[in-house]
Scaffold this motif. Structure first.
Motif, PDB file in Angstrom:
ATOM      1  N   PHE A  33      49.298  43.439  37.648  1.00  0.00           N
ATOM      2  CA  PHE A  33      48.108  44.019  38.264  1.00  0.00           C
ATOM      3  C   PHE A  33      48.505  44.679  39.583  1.00  0.00           C
ATOM      4  O   PHE A  33      49.587  44.428  40.124  1.00  0.00           O
ATOM      5  CB  PHE A  33      47.070  42.937  38.534  1.00  0.00           C
ATOM      6  N   GLY A  53      42.484  40.807  47.621  1.00  0.00           N
ATOM      7  CA  GLY A  53      42.010  41.365  46.360  1.00  0.00           C
ATOM      8  C   GLY A  53      40.873  40.516  45.862  1.00  0.00           C
ATOM      9  O   GLY A  53      40.774  39.335  46.212  1.00  0.00           O
ATOM     10  N   SER A  57      41.877  39.347  40.433  1.00  0.00           N
ATOM     11  CA  SER A  57      42.785  40.478  40.613  1.00  0.00           C
ATOM     12  C   SER A  57      44.243  40.087  40.439  1.00  0.00           C
ATOM     13  O   SER A  57      45.118  40.947  40.451  1.00  0.00           O
ATOM     14  CB  SER A  57      42.594  41.085  42.008  1.00  0.00           C
ATOM     15  N   THR A 215      43.911  45.534  47.583  1.00  0.00           N
ATOM     16  CA  THR A 215      43.638  46.313  46.376  1.00  0.00           C
ATOM     17  C   THR A 215      42.155  46.588  46.179  1.00  0.00           C
ATOM     18  O   THR A 215      41.774  47.181  45.185  1.00  0.00           O
ATOM     19  CB  THR A 215      44.159  45.579  45.130  1.00  0.00           C
ATOM     20  N   ALA A 216      41.326  46.169  47.133  1.00  0.00           N
ATOM     21  CA  ALA A 216      39.888  46.429  46.996  1.00  0.00           C
ATOM     22  C   ALA A 216      39.225  46.319  48.349  1.00  0.00           C
ATOM     23  O   ALA A 216      39.647  45.556  49.204  1.00  0.00           O
ATOM     24  CB  ALA A 216      39.253  45.421  46.028  1.00  0.00           C
ATOM     25  N   ARG A 341      36.079  39.774  35.636  1.00  0.00           N
ATOM     26  CA  ARG A 341      37.460  39.524  36.045  1.00  0.00           C
ATOM     27  C   ARG A 341      38.432  40.395  35.259  1.00  0.00           C
ATOM     28  O   ARG A 341      38.251  40.644  34.075  1.00  0.00           O
ATOM     29  CB  ARG A 341      37.819  38.052  35.825  1.00  0.00           C
ATOM     30  N   GLY A 447      46.744  38.599  35.176  1.00  0.00           N
ATOM     31  CA  GLY A 447      45.483  38.355  35.866  1.00  0.00           C
ATOM     32  C   GLY A 447      45.266  36.936  36.298  1.00  0.00           C
ATOM     33  O   GLY A 447      44.312  36.304  35.880  1.00  0.00           O
TER      34      GLY A 447
END
Length: 448
Positions: A33, A53, A57, A215-216, A341, A447
């Motif tokens: 990921f 994240g 993630s 990442t977010a 998810r 994940g």
């Protein structure tokens, strides 16, 4: 599970050794990921890392895999682990251990998990036999240190997971005390769904020139998750909850207090819904069994508090219900992160009474979700369309009673059961299927 990009880097490209890559392939984890792609090379290089994240993630493998690689090849002495992962809850600690179990075995490393709610004797005995990577909750690790059952002087790499939650529940003083017992020049990693002002002091004090990987943004993952605000009359709320819980699919319901969790779960069981209750007031044995039943699908509905649910990493939760609205935007994000998810779709609904509308609207906007409320009543078309609600059977179901699991029978040398690390003693919540193990032939990304 989402399909990995064919043009992206592989785990081998990130620097993981062939034995570890082969182990991941056996678990059907075939492509990293984004948070793993970003963080693994820096952790392998010995840098301090800040990672953020959303839940699902892949943060666990992002810090866990390179930690294992850095620890390989030099056995730890009795009572002196060389790697440490701190987690805020028992459930999360057990899930981290489970996620890293096969990878540790592939590299010949000894992995153990210690947390409260169970006797310390077996945990101390396990540490005395030698552990390379220790996963622990702060309170239990502090107890074992006080007993002389463990030393942190040899720890060369430490991860603090869910650091913002550590701060929110008052664990930071314990965390700092534990970090002070590790080597000052050791590598430190801090991972969380959010990195806000509450962890700034921890970062400044213990991390040296950390590399940030995010990442977010700190908003709800609306790309894969639908969010709805359901306006409900207080007199109708109990019936609406029962109808939502009677839907088909795995559902988690959040309630603000322990007493509220027990009350809602009891009400659901009284009308025929198989529902489990999870909160910090339950015994560890019952919490583990409740979470395992939810992961296995035996219990399709789980009613939980925010703190207890931090350790729930179960795939295929298709609906999250805020029976009680959260008090803060970051709690909304953590609750919502139980669904949608790893790129899968999910739905989040918040039940809102008349007196809660303004506060909930402000909270969801702060969380990055701008919603228009929908009026619902028991049996209404809107309720069915948004949640899959159905009429409960009305036939009461019994509550699960706590039991003590019998000791496992010794395994003979020819046993075909799953390989286990020598001396492993912890009880893990959930099954391989419930924790995201892929079905045969199904390609899975990292994940965890």
């Amino acid at each position: 599970m989402s399909t990995p990009a064919t043009t992206g880097p592989t785990f081998a490209d990130l620097g993981l050794p062939p034995l570890l890559v082969q182990s991941l392939n056996r678990e059907k984890i075939t492509a990293p990921f984004p948070i793993q792609t970003a963080a693994i090379p820096d952790v392998l290089a010995g840098r301090d890392v800040l990672g953020r994240g959303p839940t699902g993630s892949g943060k666990t493998l992002a810090f866990g895999l390179p930690m294992l690689v850095r620890l390989a090849g030099a056995p730890s002495k009795p009572k002196r682990p060389r790697g440490l992962v701190l987690a805020p809850t028992r459930e999360l600690a057990a899930q981290i251990e489970k996620a890293l179990d096969e990878s540790a075995l592939a590299l010949g490393l000894r992995l153990a998990c210690v947390f409260g709610g169970v006797p310390t004797k077996k945990q101390a005995e396990r540490l005395a036999r030698g552990v390379d990577l220790l996963v622990a909750t702060p309170g239990r690790l502090a107890d074992l240190l006080d007993q002389g059952a463990v030393s942190l002087e040899d720890v060369r790499v430490t991860t603090v997971d869910e650091a913002d939650h550590m701060a929110a529940i008052g664990f930071l003083p314990q965390v700092t005390t534990l970090l002070d017992r590790t080597a000052k020049d050791g590598q430190r990693l801090l991972f969380s769904a959010t990195l806000d002002g509450e962890v700034d002091e921890l970062v400044r004090r213990y991390l040296r020139e950390p590399v940030l990987h995010s990442t977010a943004s700190a908003v709800a993952p609306v790309a894969t998750t639908e969010h709805h605000m359901l306006f409900v009359a207080r007199a109708d709320k109990q019936a609406v909850v029962a109808e939502i819980a009677s839907r088909t699919g795995r559902t988690i319901m959040f309630v603000r207090t322990k007493e509220g969790v027990d009350e809602v779960a009891e009400q659901l069981r009284s009308v025929g819904v198989v529902a489990g209750a999870l909160h910090g007031g339950k015994t560890q044995n019952l919490r583990t069994r409740t979470l395992a039943a939810f992961a296995d699908g035996e219990t399709p509905v789980l009613v939980a508090t925010d703190v207890a649910a931090r350790g729930i990493h179960v795939d295929d939760i298709s609906l999250v219900v805020h029976v009680d609205p959260p008090s803060e935007a970051k709690d909304y994000l953590h609750r919502a992160g139980r669904t949608g998810r790893a790129g899968e779709s999910g739905t989040v609904v918040t039940l809102v009474t008349e007196d809660e509308r303004d506060a909930v609207t402000r909270l969801t906007r702060k969380a990055g979700v701008d919603l228009v409320g929908v009026e619902v009543r028991p049996g209404s078309r809107e309720l069915v369309a948004l949640t899959g609600a159905a009429a409960p059977s009305g036939v009461p179901v019994p509550a699960a009673e706590p039991v003590t699991a019998p000791p496992a029978a010794p395994r003979g040398p020819g046993s075909r059961e799953r390989r286990q690390r020598p001396g492993a003693t912890t009880v893990r919540g959930g099954s391989r299927r419930g924790s995201g193990a892929a079905t045969p032939g199904h390609r899975r990304r990292g994940g965890r």
